[in-house]
Write a protein that holds these residues in place. Structure first.
Motif, PDB file in Angstrom:
ATOM      1  N   ARG A 304      49.997 -10.855  35.291  1.00 29.45           N
ATOM      2  CA  ARG A 304      49.682  -9.457  34.990  1.00 29.45           C
ATOM      3  C   ARG A 304      48.671  -9.423  33.852  1.00 29.45           C
ATOM      4  O   ARG A 304      48.909  -9.982  32.778  1.00 29.45           O
ATOM      5  CB  ARG A 304      50.921  -8.660  34.604  1.00 29.45           C
ATOM      6  N   VAL A 305      47.537  -8.772  34.100  1.00 30.44           N
ATOM      7  CA  VAL A 305      46.444  -8.745  33.134  1.00 30.44           C
ATOM      8  C   VAL A 305      45.986  -7.300  32.944  1.00 30.44           C
ATOM      9  O   VAL A 305      45.829  -6.557  33.917  1.00 30.44           O
ATOM     10  CB  VAL A 305      45.260  -9.609  33.610  1.00 30.44           C
ATOM     11  N   LEU A 306      45.776  -6.921  31.697  1.00 30.70           N
ATOM     12  CA  LEU A 306      45.164  -5.630  31.374  1.00 30.70           C
ATOM     13  C   LEU A 306      43.709  -5.892  31.013  1.00 30.70           C
ATOM     14  O   LEU A 306      43.415  -6.564  30.021  1.00 30.70           O
ATOM     15  CB  LEU A 306      45.887  -4.962  30.203  1.00 30.70           C
ATOM     16  N   VAL A 307      42.799  -5.392  31.852  1.00 28.81           N
ATOM     17  CA  VAL A 307      41.370  -5.585  31.621  1.00 28.81           C
ATOM     18  C   VAL A 307      40.796  -4.272  31.099  1.00 28.81           C
ATOM     19  O   VAL A 307      40.881  -3.237  31.772  1.00 28.81           O
ATOM     20  CB  VAL A 307      40.632  -6.001  32.909  1.00 28.81           C
ATOM     21  N   VAL A 308      40.223  -4.317  29.903  1.00 30.63           N
ATOM     22  CA  VAL A 308      39.730  -3.115  29.227  1.00 30.63           C
ATOM     23  C   VAL A 308      38.237  -3.286  28.975  1.00 30.63           C
ATOM     24  O   VAL A 308      37.826  -3.965  28.036  1.00 30.63           O
ATOM     25  CB  VAL A 308      40.466  -2.882  27.887  1.00 30.63           C
ATOM     26  N   ALA A 309      37.423  -2.697  29.830  1.00 23.84           N
ATOM     27  CA  ALA A 309      35.974  -2.840  29.685  1.00 23.84           C
ATOM     28  C   ALA A 309      35.437  -1.767  28.747  1.00 23.84           C
ATOM     29  O   ALA A 309      35.793  -0.593  28.852  1.00 23.84           O
ATOM     30  CB  ALA A 309      35.283  -2.732  31.041  1.00 23.84           C
ATOM     31  N   THR A 310      34.596  -2.188  27.832  1.00 18.66           N
ATOM     32  CA  THR A 310      34.073  -1.299  26.801  1.00 18.66           C
ATOM     33  C   THR A 310      32.579  -1.047  27.010  1.00 18.66           C
ATOM     34  O   THR A 310      31.848  -1.933  27.446  1.00 18.66           O
ATOM     35  CB  THR A 310      34.298  -1.929  25.414  1.00 18.66           C
ATOM     36  N   GLY A 311      32.132   0.155  26.682  1.00 20.01           N
ATOM     37  CA  GLY A 311      30.723   0.490  26.867  1.00 20.01           C
ATOM     38  C   GLY A 311      30.179   1.304  25.706  1.00 20.01           C
ATOM     39  O   GLY A 311      30.869   2.178  25.169  1.00 20.01           O
ATOM     40  N   ALA A 312      28.938   1.024  25.317  1.00 22.01           N
ATOM     41  CA  ALA A 312      28.231   1.800  24.293  1.00 22.01           C
ATOM     42  C   ALA A 312      27.254   2.734  25.006  1.00 22.01           C
ATOM     43  O   ALA A 312      26.288   2.284  25.610  1.00 22.01           O
ATOM     44  CB  ALA A 312      27.493   0.872  23.337  1.00 22.01           C
ATOM     45  N   LEU A 313      27.507   4.029  24.937  1.00 22.18           N
ATOM     46  CA  LEU A 313      26.791   4.997  25.762  1.00 22.18           C
ATOM     47  C   LEU A 313      25.601   5.620  25.019  1.00 22.18           C
ATOM     48  O   LEU A 313      25.466   6.840  24.930  1.00 22.18           O
ATOM     49  CB  LEU A 313      27.765   6.085  26.236  1.00 22.18           C
ATOM     50  N   HIS A 314      24.735   4.753  24.516  1.00 26.41           N
ATOM     51  CA  HIS A 314      23.521   5.220  23.845  1.00 26.41           C
ATOM     52  C   HIS A 314      22.316   4.897  24.713  1.00 26.41           C
ATOM     53  O   HIS A 314      22.425   4.239  25.753  1.00 26.41           O
ATOM     54  CB  HIS A 314      23.375   4.536  22.493  1.00 26.41           C
ATOM     55  N   SER A 315      21.175   5.345  24.291  1.00 22.05           N
ATOM     56  CA  SER A 315      19.917   4.998  24.947  1.00 22.05           C
ATOM     57  C   SER A 315      18.882   4.708  23.872  1.00 22.05           C
ATOM     58  O   SER A 315      19.075   5.074  22.712  1.00 22.05           O
ATOM     59  CB  SER A 315      19.436   6.152  25.834  1.00 22.05           C
ATOM     60  N   PRO A 316      17.780   4.056  24.238  1.00 20.72           N
ATOM     61  CA  PRO A 316      16.740   3.820  23.236  1.00 20.72           C
ATOM     62  C   PRO A 316      16.239   5.114  22.600  1.00 20.72           C
ATOM     63  O   PRO A 316      15.922   5.152  21.405  1.00 20.72           O
ATOM     64  CB  PRO A 316      15.624   3.139  24.044  1.00 20.72           C
ATOM     65  N   ILE A 317      16.183   6.184  23.361  1.00 21.26           N
ATOM     66  CA  ILE A 317      15.697   7.464  22.831  1.00 21.26           C
ATOM     67  C   ILE A 317      16.668   8.038  21.813  1.00 21.26           C
ATOM     68  O   ILE A 317      16.273   8.467  20.724  1.00 21.26           O
ATOM     69  CB  ILE A 317      15.458   8.462  23.978  1.00 21.26           C
ATOM     70  N   THR A 318      17.969   8.058  22.141  1.00 24.03           N
ATOM     71  CA  THR A 318      18.929   8.663  21.220  1.00 24.03           C
ATOM     72  C   THR A 318      19.006   7.890  19.903  1.00 24.03           C
ATOM     73  O   THR A 318      19.159   8.486  18.838  1.00 24.03           O
ATOM     74  CB  THR A 318      20.333   8.729  21.850  1.00 24.03           C
ATOM     75  N   VAL A 319      18.879   6.571  19.984  1.00 25.40           N
ATOM     76  CA  VAL A 319      18.916   5.762  18.757  1.00 25.40           C
ATOM     77  C   VAL A 319      17.709   6.060  17.885  1.00 25.40           C
ATOM     78  O   VAL A 319      17.825   6.220  16.661  1.00 25.40           O
ATOM     79  CB  VAL A 319      18.983   4.260  19.116  1.00 25.40           C
ATOM     80  N   LEU A 320      16.536   6.156  18.496  1.00 26.98           N
ATOM     81  CA  LEU A 320      15.319   6.465  17.721  1.00 26.98           C
ATOM     82  C   LEU A 320      15.374   7.863  17.110  1.00 26.98           C
ATOM     83  O   LEU A 320      14.708   8.139  16.111  1.00 26.98           O
ATOM     84  CB  LEU A 320      14.082   6.333  18.621  1.00 26.98           C
ATOM     85  N   GLN A 321      16.160   8.748  17.710  1.00 25.68           N
ATOM     86  CA  GLN A 321      16.322  10.092  17.162  1.00 25.68           C
ATOM     87  C   GLN A 321      17.427  10.175  16.118  1.00 25.68           C
ATOM     88  O   GLN A 321      17.753  11.259  15.628  1.00 25.68           O
ATOM     89  CB  GLN A 321      16.607  11.082  18.299  1.00 25.68           C
ATOM     90  N   GLY A 322      18.019   9.020  15.780  1.00 25.98           N
ATOM     91  CA  GLY A 322      19.019   8.970  14.723  1.00 25.98           C
ATOM     92  C   GLY A 322      20.437   9.282  15.151  1.00 25.98           C
ATOM     93  O   GLY A 322      21.324   9.473  14.310  1.00 25.98           O
TER      94      GLY A 322
END
Length: 339
Positions: A304-322
């Motif tokens: 029995r395994v619990l698989v927890v996939a993680t994601g960072a939901l940013h984009s190059p544009i949003t990061v450049l906009q701070g």
């Protein structure tokens, strides 16, 4: 009436789909790591005879899907849906892959959580009686991801020690309404968590709060404890994120120290391969799940395994906009035995 829903964020599948085929393709660096013997194909170079990194990624994902279908002793005509996504603009890798396969297609974006997002939705479709056989897949490529989200490789930028190495690879899973397991029994869908981190070289720190929230909610919804699992594994938090998860989960009353790991740590030898905080990318959890975890479950070394996939939901544009970096984590229980 939502009879299959338990707690706030979890679904208990009454007709759990069975994993009947899985396939992995990885790049040369991944093929030199600790899990090398679990992968189906290790490439000699990450271009794989293509004109660009992006075209190489399309080929990698396409061949992984074909390989999984073949492993299940099926043909593409037997598959009702593809659920897939990737990191590139407008999930272009998955869309170009689906163009070649002539199978009904749902394109998804969950950043590095996409593998478990696809398995979650695919499992619900099968449990709901809308399909009998579905393929779920995702991919990433170190070089294509670097030039989209950070800097072109030619720039030669310095990588801080909190940074991670995007996995070159693809994993595909065929799930079916019938089969001998392993089975997908529970799905815990995550919520967006954002603690204000803006550093794109600290993905582990940005995504760890989402993992903590989803794992905690999974235990509350199901009544399970860490001791009910042989392995609890996150997708790509790396060394930084893993440390945060262990510390904060313990403060919440859940000791994960005995059976918690992270795909981004397992796939590389951080010292010998100089990957700093570990691996990342959609392909990270995809190849560890469809390679190491699946094969160990077939051997009954994991039940029995619990698989927890993680994601960072940013984009190059949003990061450049701070903007800060929102995180998400989706979890599934993969079980050799069903009630």
């Amino acid at each position: 009436m939502a009879e299959k829903r338990i707690g706030l964020q979890t679904v208990k599948l009454l007709n759990p789909p069975s994993i009947i085929g899985a396939y992995t393709i990885v790049g040369p660096k991944e093929g030199e790591g600790p899990l090398k013997d679990y992968f189906d194909v290790v490439l000699e170079d990450d271009m794989w005879g293509q004109e660009s990194f992006e075209k190489s990624e399309v080929k990698i994902q396409e061949e992984a899907i074909k390989g999984a279908i073949l492993k299940a002793n099926l043909s593409p005509n037997d598959i009702q849906y593809i659920f897939s996504g990737d990191l590139l603009n407008q999930i272009s890798t998955s869309s170009y892959t689906a163009r070649q396969l002539n199978i009904a297609y749902f394109g998804l974006y969950g950043a590095c959580s996409t593998m478990i997002e696809s398995l979650s939705l695919g499992s619900m479709v099968i449990d709901g009686g809308f399909a009998d056989k579905v393929v779920c897949a995702t991919s990433s490529h170190f070089s294509s991801a670097e030039r989209q989200f950070r800097f072109p490789l030619e720039y030669g930028s310095q990588r801080p020690f909190s940074s991670q190495w995007t996995v070159t690879g693809a994993g595909a899973t065929v799930i079916s309404s019938s089969g001998n397991g392993p089975y997908i029994t529970y799905i815990t869908t995550g919520k967006i968590m954002d603690f204000g981190i803006k550093d794109t070289n600290n993905m582990g720190g940005a995504m760890a709060p989402a993992a903590i929230d989803t794992i905690s909610q999974h235990f509350k919804d199901t009544g399970y404890t860490p001791d009910d699992y042989d392995l609890i594994i996150t997708g790509d938090l790396g060394l930084v994120g893993k440390k945060i998860v262990l510390e904060l989960m313990k403060k919440s009353g859940y000791d994960l120290s005995k059976n918690y790991s992270d795909c981004g740590i397992k796939i590389f030898d951080g010292v010998e391969q100089d990957t700093h905080a570990g691996g990342s990318g959609c392909g990270c959890v995809a190849v560890v799940l469809n390679g190491y975890i699946y094969k160990e479950m077939l051997k009954k070394n994991l039940n029995r395994v619990l698989v927890v996939a993680t994601g960072a939901l940013h984009s190059p544009i949003t990061v450049l906009q701070g903007e800060s970096i929102p995180g998400i984590a989706h979890a599934i229980t993969v079980d050799n035995l069903i009630d």
